[in-house]
Design an enzyme around this catalytic site. Structure first.
Site, short mmCIF file in Angstrom:
data_model
loop_
_atom_site.label_atom_id
_atom_site.label_comp_id
_atom_site.label_asym_id
_atom_site.label_seq_id
_atom_site.Cartn_x
_atom_site.Cartn_y
_atom_site.Cartn_z
CE1 TYR A 172 -3.99 2.11 0.58
CE2 TYR A 172 -2.61 3.25 2.18
CZ TYR A 172 -3.75 3.19 1.41
OH TYR A 172 -4.66 4.22 1.46
CE LYS A 176 -3.53 4.78 -1.90
NZ LYS A 176 -4.60 5.19 -2.82
#
Length: 277
Positions: A172, A176
């Site tokens: 994750y 990002k």
């Protein structure tokens, strides 16, 4: 104020009534925009019915937007598939004549594991949706905006995890951080077409996805309950609370407005002072 009268906004990952994407659309609808609700529609591997907006849920979100007095449509899209992203933009243009704002919001944030236990399939699932999906949605929106002329706005919902690392969230965080790099590169290339590209970086927002993170990290960090974990989160934040979907939606509306015409290539924090770089 109806800053977006006559404009069209599409938001990926917006098919759940309590989700961040739907809140972003409600803000744009309140300011006069025609809205395109989009989500996966049907469950897929690692993306169960509780993790996505189903076709029925998407339509309920659209109905809610219409009840606010704006035009709205629902269109299923798997952002990992280029043909789907192309079709999403074509559907928006076919229904409303144009697309002015694309918000790449679809994401997976619920696959949490220690780094040493993270499988290649976990990595691929997160990167394919969060980063590849944002790339494809933005690419096809930008192609339309360039061909149409007159500029446009592309927003990507990144995260505090685009600025800092977090345990058990390596894919994750990588996705990002990568999104911010994508935003900066796109901004340099698309500026001559009057298309601005920005990332929005919220801290923790307790939506359905956020609730899974709450339960996981409360246990990981040794809190007696999710409530105790949330109380600690509030205590650490300078403004004394976690983020609300409406906080992120408000920044999206600013960045899509004429007031932000000279703002591009940035990664904006929405964290109550929790993230300051």
């Amino acid at each position: 104020m109806r800053r977006f009268e006559g404009r069209v906004v599409a938001v990926t990952g917006s098919g759940r009534a309590g989700g961040l994407g739907a809140a972003i659309l409600r803000r744009f609808a309140a300011e006069g925009a025609a809205c395109v609700v989009s989500d996966l529609g049907t469950p897929r591997e690692r993306m169960g019915e509780g993790d996505i907006g189903t076709t029925a849920e998407m339509e309920r979100v659209a109905e809610g937007l219409r009840a606010m007095g704006t035009k709205a449509m629902a269109f299923p899209c798997d952002v990992r598939v280029e043909a789907d992203c192309r079709a999403l933009v074509e559907a928006a243009v076919g229904a409303f004549g144009r697309l002015d704002v694309m918000v790449a919001n679809a994401g997976i944030g619920y696959l949490m594991k220690p780094f040493l236990e993270t499988e290649e399939a976990d990595w691929d699932a997160v990167l394919d949706v969060n980063l590849k999906g944002a790339f494809l949605a933005a690419k096809h929106a930008a192609q339309h905006m360039v061909a149409r002329g007159g500029g446009g706005r592309i927003l990507m919902i990144a995260s505090q995890a685009a600025k800092s690392g977090f345990p058990h969230m390596a894919p994750y965080c990588a996705s990002k951080h990568g999104m911010v790099g994508l935003v900066r590169s796109m901004a340099v290339e698309l500026g001559r077409h009057a298309i601005t590209v920005n990332a929005v970086c919220p801290n923790h927002v307790t939506t359905g996805l956020g609730a899974k993170q709450n339960a996981y990290f409360a246990a990981l960090l040794g809190f007696d309950s999710v409530e105790a974990y949330l109380a600690n989160m509030k205590a650490k934040n300078p403004l004394g609370r976690p983020g609300l979907p409406e906080d992120t939606a408000a920044l999206c509306a600013f960045l899509a407005s004429d007031d932000a015409a000279y703002v591009t290539g940035e990664a904006w924090n929405v964290s109550g002072g929790e993230e300051v770089h």
